[in-house]
Enzyme design. Structure first.
Site, PDB file in Angstrom:
ATOM      1  N   PHE A   1     -10.886  -6.835  14.269  1.00 39.07           N
ATOM      2  CA  PHE A   1      -9.863  -7.332  13.367  1.00 39.07           C
ATOM      3  C   PHE A   1      -9.589  -6.289  12.276  1.00 39.07           C
ATOM      4  O   PHE A   1     -10.509  -5.768  11.669  1.00 39.07           O
ATOM      5  CB  PHE A   1     -10.321  -8.651  12.726  1.00 39.07           C
ATOM      6  CG  PHE A   1      -9.336  -9.180  11.732  1.00 39.07           C
ATOM      7  CD1 PHE A   1      -8.075  -9.601  12.137  1.00 39.07           C
ATOM      8  CD2 PHE A   1      -9.643  -9.240  10.383  1.00 39.07           C
ATOM      9  CE1 PHE A   1      -7.151 -10.071  11.219  1.00 39.07           C
ATOM     10  CE2 PHE A   1      -8.722  -9.709   9.458  1.00 39.07           C
ATOM     11  CZ  PHE A   1      -7.471 -10.128   9.869  1.00 39.07           C
ATOM     12  N   GLN A   2      -8.330  -6.015  12.075  1.00 38.17           N
ATOM     13  CA  GLN A   2      -7.873  -5.011  11.099  1.00 38.17           C
ATOM     14  C   GLN A   2      -8.508  -3.642  11.328  1.00 38.17           C
ATOM     15  O   GLN A   2      -8.803  -2.909  10.388  1.00 38.17           O
ATOM     16  CB  GLN A   2      -8.105  -5.503   9.664  1.00 38.17           C
ATOM     17  CG  GLN A   2      -7.225  -6.709   9.346  1.00 38.17           C
ATOM     18  CD  GLN A   2      -7.120  -7.038   7.880  1.00 38.17           C
ATOM     19  OE1 GLN A   2      -8.019  -6.780   7.108  1.00 38.17           O
ATOM     20  NE2 GLN A   2      -5.993  -7.622   7.484  1.00 38.17           N
TER      21      GLN A   2
ATOM     22  N   GLU B   1       0.799  -1.228   0.000  1.00 34.04           N
ATOM     23  CA  GLU B   1       0.000   0.000   0.000  1.00 34.04           C
ATOM     24  C   GLU B   1       0.832   1.280   0.000  1.00 34.04           C
ATOM     25  O   GLU B   1       0.364   2.322  -0.460  1.00 34.04           O
ATOM     26  CB  GLU B   1      -0.973   0.023   1.185  1.00 34.04           C
ATOM     27  CG  GLU B   1      -2.117  -0.963   1.067  1.00 34.04           C
ATOM     28  CD  GLU B   1      -1.788  -2.328   1.632  1.00 34.04           C
ATOM     29  OE1 GLU B   1      -0.601  -2.579   1.931  1.00 34.04           O
ATOM     30  OE2 GLU B   1      -2.704  -3.149   1.778  1.00 34.04           O
TER      31      GLU B   1
ATOM     32  N   MET C   1      24.535   7.752   0.903  1.00 32.08           N
ATOM     33  CA  MET C   1      24.551   9.091   1.482  1.00 32.08           C
ATOM     34  C   MET C   1      24.961   9.042   2.950  1.00 32.08           C
ATOM     35  O   MET C   1      25.737   9.882   3.416  1.00 32.08           O
ATOM     36  CB  MET C   1      23.176   9.756   1.322  1.00 32.08           C
ATOM     37  CG  MET C   1      23.149  11.200   1.773  1.00 32.08           C
ATOM     38  SD  MET C   1      24.332  12.235   0.873  1.00 32.08           S
ATOM     39  CE  MET C   1      23.306  12.873  -0.436  1.00 32.08           C
TER      40      MET C   1
ATOM     41  N   LYS D   1     -17.217  -0.050   6.493  1.00 27.34           N
ATOM     42  CA  LYS D   1     -17.851  -1.001   5.570  1.00 27.34           C
ATOM     43  C   LYS D   1     -19.379  -0.859   5.555  1.00 27.34           C
ATOM     44  O   LYS D   1     -19.996  -0.878   4.493  1.00 27.34           O
ATOM     45  CB  LYS D   1     -17.454  -2.421   5.980  1.00 27.34           C
ATOM     46  CG  LYS D   1     -17.832  -3.488   4.962  1.00 27.34           C
ATOM     47  CD  LYS D   1     -17.266  -4.838   5.397  1.00 27.34           C
ATOM     48  CE  LYS D   1     -17.940  -5.982   4.660  1.00 27.34           C
ATOM     49  NZ  LYS D   1     -17.387  -6.225   3.324  1.00 27.34           N
TER      50      LYS D   1
END
Lengths: 574, 165
Positions: free
Chosen positions: A111-112, A49, A474, A161
């Site tokens: 959940f999530q 993502e 760097m 949702k």
């Protein structure tokens, strides 16, 4: 008309002329993906993502539109944070759509579930949690409006949702009622008049262009302005391309890895005209020593950018393009100080320009700068270049001069490694006919290398140039200069065989080990119809120079140890 | 920029009464290292709008940045600097004082002088309500300190600028 939440979303995306959504499905956004399936809105499914947001960022900058990402709740949402923070720092207009658990589960550690609006509050321009389907259309419209107007930025919308599955009467939103959000585009007259006065008086003016010039599409106005007042022009990293690098008034980028001419001229200019720049510490160096002899005219649409880091004699709040148009009109009327009085200043600048730090090519080892120079030559400077972050980014800024705006897409403010490849994918989606090249290091390319699969899947022939020195270069350079060469954590000797890796993904893999292989490999890679990964084994301990140590005045520029002679005299090559 | 001395400043902020609006403002202060000495918030006559009174501290440049940053927040409608003079400022404090029999008369006298009120009484303690400028509340607390002071709840100042006559 009663529509489902997902249908309303689709309607608004259509109204906003969204062509493409970058994302990755998950439990809470199945309904949205289902709705978009078969619609004219294209779905680019990434592999992580973070890449969905960087790709939307690259798309937004290349297309000049709002980029859209769509991800699921929980880890899908948290993975977007680096991408959002990068877009926020660089003022890129994005709408990030996140799935969320149903409203009746919010707060239950479902959940999530994650409080993504809480997490992203400090790194979004604004964000929303939609609690009722009745608010959905208005919030989405506001999100697009806020993202693209004023100083652009990312807006996140959290979509539970159950809200997306609920139905309500839908009417297109005609008018937005944002009570207190009214960005000022039109600057006030008084400071403009005062600016003209200061410009007329100045003998040593300097123009500093920032990313705001690109965001407001003010390149043509800037060109006219600088030529009218005959002032040399420098820019920040984000402003590269705002002014043509082939113009005699161009003196190169400013700051930590800026050119000699740019850094020296800030110390002795008597007037600094900053347009759409925010005076980041990488630009100013030691802030007390920055432009000490100068009065500062500061044009920016975001009032918080003005007087945040440096004082402003004349603050001008407004859109860079509108402000420059107005200044140009006032200057056309103004018959004050003849630009001839600036001849001495321009001569001084020219002397600094001739003393620009170069690098030396070697017979047996590829110099990274050389790869960029050849890339510039072979693409005639017309490619869209994205970069990763670190040495690769700075060498690109130094050795790939940009004549046109929006050809460099880089994570400037946040400095987010892993940006370049997904941003290139987004830029390629926006400009299918353009050559898009990601200049990478071997360290940062590995942060989102999985996106090669995305490029292959959608037939996006992006090119990746890896400047492979088997170091996090760097940081290694800082350790070399300031930590007694103690290379803690920076050697990355264990890396995949990039050629085989590219082939494993179905892309083309190429490698150059010696200087005479540079051009053939570039030619082959750039002409490939597939995504191509080119692995250039470069001089391991090459540094980016000049370099101003962090916190030092800009005039304290270091060159490579043992190569101090490169700072003086005209450019030379071994 | 030049360093100058930090001074206290009360800001009166009108903010849309939206979920997360308070968090946005508090987060802005903590994220940018600004100081919140006190914060009071409640709805105005318009239920959709709340007034937040924040006492902060900073030099001129910092205060200017705070105001600009607040104005940049989408939910913030208006930011007003409360003037030191020509404004009315009040704070409410409730102070639980454990007063022995011999202290009670003295406590009552102090409460009266400060125009406070006893709002709760028990065998061991009085709970006193007192309103006024912050300095007055602090003076009261100083005076009752020798007696045993228990819980103290203060609102922090709220303020409005005076209108011209």
């Amino acid at each position: 008309m009663r529509l489902k939440g997902t249908q309303i979303l689709k309607e608004v995306l259509r109204e906003e002329e969204v062509e493409v959504v970058f994302g990755l499905p998950g439990g809470t956004v199945i309904d949205i993906y289902d709705e978009l399936l078969g619609s004219e809105i294209r779905n680019i499914v990434v592999r992580h993502e973070q890449a969905a947001v960087h790709a939307a960022d690259g798309y937004a900058r290349a297309a000049g539109k709002v980029g859209v990402s769509l991800v699921t709740s929980g880890p899908g949402a948290t993975n977007t944070v680096s991408g959002i923070a990068s877009a926020y720092m660089d003022s890129v207009p994005l709408v990030v759509l996140c799935g969320q658990v149903p409203t009746y589960l919010i707060g239950n550690d479902a959940f999530q579930e994650v409080d993504i609006s809480g997490i992203t509050r400090p790194c979004t321009k604004h964000n929303y949690l939609v609690r009722r389907v009745e608010d959905l259309a208005r919030i989405l419209k506001e999100a697009f409006h806020i993202a693209r107007s004023g100083r652009p930025g990312p807006v996140l919308v959290d979509l539970p949702k159950d809200v997306m599955c609920a139905r309500t009467r839908y009417r297109p939103v005609e008018r937005l009622e944002l009570k207190s959000y009214r960005p000022v585009y039109d600057p006030k007259c008084k400071p403009l008049a005062r600016a003209v006065e200061l410009i007329g008086r100045s003998r040593r003016p300097l123009v500093l262009a920032g990313g705001g010039v690109l965001l407001s599409g003010a390149s043509a106005e800037l060109r006219a302005f600088a030529r009218k007042i005959r002032a040399p022009v420098t820019s920040t990293l984000m402003g590269l391309g705002a002014f043509p690098a082939s113009d005699p008034l161009w003196i190169g980028m400013l700051g930590m890895h800026g050119t000699r001419a740019a850094n020296m001229s800030t110390a002795s200019c008597d007037l600094l005209i900053a347009v759409g720049a925010r005076f980041d510490d990488r630009v100013t160096g030691k802030v007390d020593a920055f432009a000490r002899q100068a009065e500062i005219i500061h044009i920016d649409i975001d009032p918080t950018s003005i007087r945040k880091n440096v004082p402003a004699t004349v603050p001008i709040v407004g859109d860079c393009r509108v402000a420059l148009q107005k200044l140009n009109r006032l200057l056309a009327r103004d018959n004050g100080s003849p630009p001839e009085s600036r001849q001495a200043w321009l001569q001084e600048i020219d002397a600094w320009k001739r003393g620009q730090v170069r690098y030396r090519r070697r017979e047996n080892v590829i110099k990274p700068q050389q790869v960029i120079e050849e890339l510039f030559r072979l693409t005639a400077g017309e490619a869209i270049i994205t970069t990763e972050v670190g040495q690769n980014q700075m060498w690109t800024a130094q050795y790939y001069p940009f004549d046109e705006p929006n050809r460099l897409i880089t994570s400037g403010g946040l400095g987010c490694m892993g940006f370049g490849l997904p941003a290139a994918i987004g830029a390629q989606v926006a400009s299918p006919d353009r050559l898009v090249v990601d200049v990478a290091g071997d360290g940062s390319i590995q942060m989102n290398i999985q996106e090669l699969a995305t490029a292959v899947q959608y037939g996006l022939p992006v090119k990746v140039v890896i400047l492979n020195n088997r170091y996090l270069g760097m940081v290694r350079q800082w350790q070399e200069l300031f930590y007694d060469r103690r290379y803690a954590g920076t050697p990355v000797d264990v890396a995949p065989d990039f050629v085989k890796l590219a082939e494993a993904y179905g892309a083309q893999g190429l490698r150059a080990l010696t200087p005479d292989e540079v051009v053939p490999v570039l030619e082959k890679g750039l002409c490939s119809r597939k995504p191509a990964l080119m692995d250039f084994r470069v001089a391991r301990e090459e540094g980016v120079y000049p370099m101003v140590p962090a916190g030092a005045p800009l005039t304290r520029m270091l060159t490579a140890p043992g190569e101090e002679d490169l700072l003086e005299g005209p450019a030379r090559r071994a | 920029m030049k360093k100058e001395e930090a001074k206290k400043q009360v800001l009166s902020i009108l903010v849309e009464n939206q979920p997360g609006a308070l968090a946005r403002i508090a987060g802005l202060f903590s994220g940018r290292g600004y100081n919140i000495e006190s914060l009071a918030v409640a709805p105005t006559m318009d239920a959709a709008v709340s007034r937040m009174t924040i006492m902060t501290r900073g030099d001129h440049a910092v205060l200017e940045q705070i105001k600009k940053q607040l104005n940049k927040l989408i939910n913030v409608l208006k930011v007003v600097e409360v003037r030191k003079r020509r404004s009315v400022q009040r704070e409410l404090a409730m102070v639980k004082v454990t007063a022995s029999a011999e202290d009670r008369t003295e406590l009552m006298r102090i409460v009266e002088i400060f125009r406070g009120r006893v709002v709760d009484v028990s065998h061991e303690s009085y709970t006193v309500e007192i309103t006024g400028k912050t300095a007055k509340i602090e003076a009261f607390l100083e005076l009752v300190k020798p007696m045993k002071v228990g819980d103290v709840a203060r609102t922090g100042p709220i303020a409005l600028n005076r209108e011209p006559l």
